[in-house]
Design a protein around this motif. Sequence first.
Motif, PDB file in Angstrom:
ATOM      1  N   ALA A   1       0.823  -1.208   0.000  1.00 29.42           N
ATOM      2  CA  ALA A   1       0.000   0.000   0.000  1.00 29.42           C
ATOM      3  C   ALA A   1       0.858   1.259   0.000  1.00 29.42           C
ATOM      4  O   ALA A   1       0.575   2.224  -0.732  1.00 29.42           O
ATOM      5  N   ILE A   2       1.890   1.267   0.794  1.00 29.65           N
ATOM      6  CA  ILE A   2       2.777   2.431   0.858  1.00 29.65           C
ATOM      7  C   ILE A   2       3.466   2.667  -0.482  1.00 29.65           C
ATOM      8  O   ILE A   2       3.570   3.797  -0.965  1.00 29.65           O
ATOM      9  N   LYS A   3       3.906   1.573  -1.116  1.00 34.76           N
ATOM     10  CA  LYS A   3       4.562   1.699  -2.418  1.00 34.76           C
ATOM     11  C   LYS A   3       3.598   2.255  -3.463  1.00 34.76           C
ATOM     12  O   LYS A   3       3.973   3.102  -4.285  1.00 34.76           O
TER      13      LYS A   3
ATOM     14  N   TYR B   1      -5.361   1.683  -0.515  1.00 32.00           N
ATOM     15  CA  TYR B   1      -4.354   0.944  -1.279  1.00 32.00           C
ATOM     16  C   TYR B   1      -4.122  -0.443  -0.686  1.00 32.00           C
ATOM     17  O   TYR B   1      -3.533  -1.296  -1.337  1.00 32.00           O
ATOM     18  N   ASN B   2      -4.549  -0.625   0.535  1.00 33.90           N
ATOM     19  CA  ASN B   2      -4.325  -1.873   1.253  1.00 33.90           C
ATOM     20  C   ASN B   2      -5.539  -2.775   1.068  1.00 33.90           C
ATOM     21  O   ASN B   2      -6.468  -2.777   1.876  1.00 33.90           O
TER      22      ASN B   2
ATOM     23  N   ASP C   1       1.780   6.933  -6.796  1.00 33.57           N
ATOM     24  CA  ASP C   1       0.789   7.921  -7.221  1.00 33.57           C
ATOM     25  C   ASP C   1       1.296   9.331  -6.980  1.00 33.57           C
ATOM     26  O   ASP C   1       1.132  10.229  -7.814  1.00 33.57           O
ATOM     27  N   ILE C   2       1.917   9.547  -5.838  1.00 35.64           N
ATOM     28  CA  ILE C   2       2.464  10.868  -5.509  1.00 35.64           C
ATOM     29  C   ILE C   2       3.562  11.234  -6.506  1.00 35.64           C
ATOM     30  O   ILE C   2       3.619  12.361  -7.014  1.00 35.64           O
TER      31      ILE C   2
ATOM     32  N   PRO D   1      -3.136  11.431  -3.970  1.00 33.24           N
ATOM     33  CA  PRO D   1      -3.151  10.136  -3.279  1.00 33.24           C
ATOM     34  C   PRO D   1      -4.469   9.889  -2.544  1.00 33.24           C
ATOM     35  O   PRO D   1      -5.105  10.821  -2.051  1.00 33.24           O
ATOM     36  N   LYS D   2      -4.853   8.627  -2.493  1.00 36.51           N
ATOM     37  CA  LYS D   2      -6.030   8.228  -1.729  1.00 36.51           C
ATOM     38  C   LYS D   2      -5.618   7.975  -0.287  1.00 36.51           C
ATOM     39  O   LYS D   2      -4.438   8.050   0.067  1.00 36.51           O
TER      40      LYS D   2
END
Length: 338
Positions: free
Chosen positions: A285-287, A305-306, A292-293, A299-300
Motif C-alpha cells: 500500500a505504501i509503495k 491501497y491496502n 501515485d504521488i 493520493p487516496k
Amino acid sequence: MTDKRTPLDFEAIRAAAVGNYVSTIFPAAGISFSKPAHQHQSCPMCGGDDRFRCDDKRGEGTWICSQCGAGNGFMLVQQYTDLDVYETNKLIAGAIGLDATSEVTDEQRTQWQSQQVEREAAEKAEKRQARIDAASRAQSMWDNAKPTTDDHLYLLRKGVSAIGLRQDTNDNLIIPMHYYNTDTKQTTLVNVQTIAPDSEKLFLKGGLVSGAYFTIGSAAMFSGGVILICEGYATGATVFDAMSYSLPVIVAFNAHNLIPVAQSIRAQYPDHRIIICADDDSATAIKMRDKDIADGKEPKLLVEYNAGIHKAQQAAINVAGEVVTPSFDTLEIDKDAA
C-alpha cells in the motif's frame, strides 16, 4: 468571434458504435493491438507489458489494465487521443460513417437496441455454459485426485498442513470451491484452485469465483457460533491451527471475494459471529501511494491501497461482522474488535 461546433447526437453515436470498437473505431483512433484484443498484451496508454486486455463486453470495447484501470471503448479512445468529449464523439462518428448530417431514424435506434439485447443475451448464455463446463471439469479433477500429504513443497514453504486438500498427477494442490445458492439452499462444487509446487495459483477458466469458498473444519464446528473468514488457504490453515482446530475457517481465495463470501456465509448463518481475518498489505500500500504521488496524482487514503485491510473492513460492515489482523506469533481473536 466564437467557433460554434456542429451539433452531434452523442446518444446515437454511442449506440451505433456498439460492436464496432475493436474492428473499426480503435484502428481509426490509432489504437492497435499486438495480439487478439482479448489476450493480455501491452497497454496502448501506459505501454506496460502484459497488463492490458480488451474483453469488449456487450460490444462496448471494454478493457482492463492493471495500471490504468478499466473502462469502455469511448473512454479508451478519449484517454488515448486526449480529446474532449465532443471531439471523441466526432472521431467515433467519422469512423463508423455517422456524422452531423446523418439522420438517425427511430427504426435504426430500435435495431441498435435489439442488437444490444441480443449481444447481452449471447454473452450471458456463453458465460453460463462456461461455468457449467468448468464445474464439470472441477468435479472430474477432484474425483481423480489423490489425498495430499504435508510434504508438498507449497505446504512446506508456508509451514501449514494439508486439510481437506487433494493433489493431481502433476503435483498441483487441488482446493475445491463451493457455492451456496440462496434460492435453492444447495451448496455445489463450482470450481477449483490449483496451487503448483512453485506457488502458482490458478482457477479454472470460465469457472465461478465470486462467492465461492473452501471450508476448513467439520460441520460440527459451526455449532460454536463463531466463523472465521480469510483470503488464502495458507492463512486459513494457519488460523485454524492457531485456534486449536476448534473454529471453522472459510477461505475466500482473494481480497475482492471477501464481501460476496461473507454475504454467503451470513445468509447461511444469520445469527453467528463472523470475524474477517484480514491480510495486512501495508508495505504494498505504501509503495502504491508513493507511486501515485511521484506520478503527480492525488493520493487516496492509505487504507484504500491496502486491499487486504480495506476489503476486510467492507466485508465486515456488509454482514455486521468484525475485523482482526492476525499476528501469527501469538494469534488472538479480540472479542471487542470491530
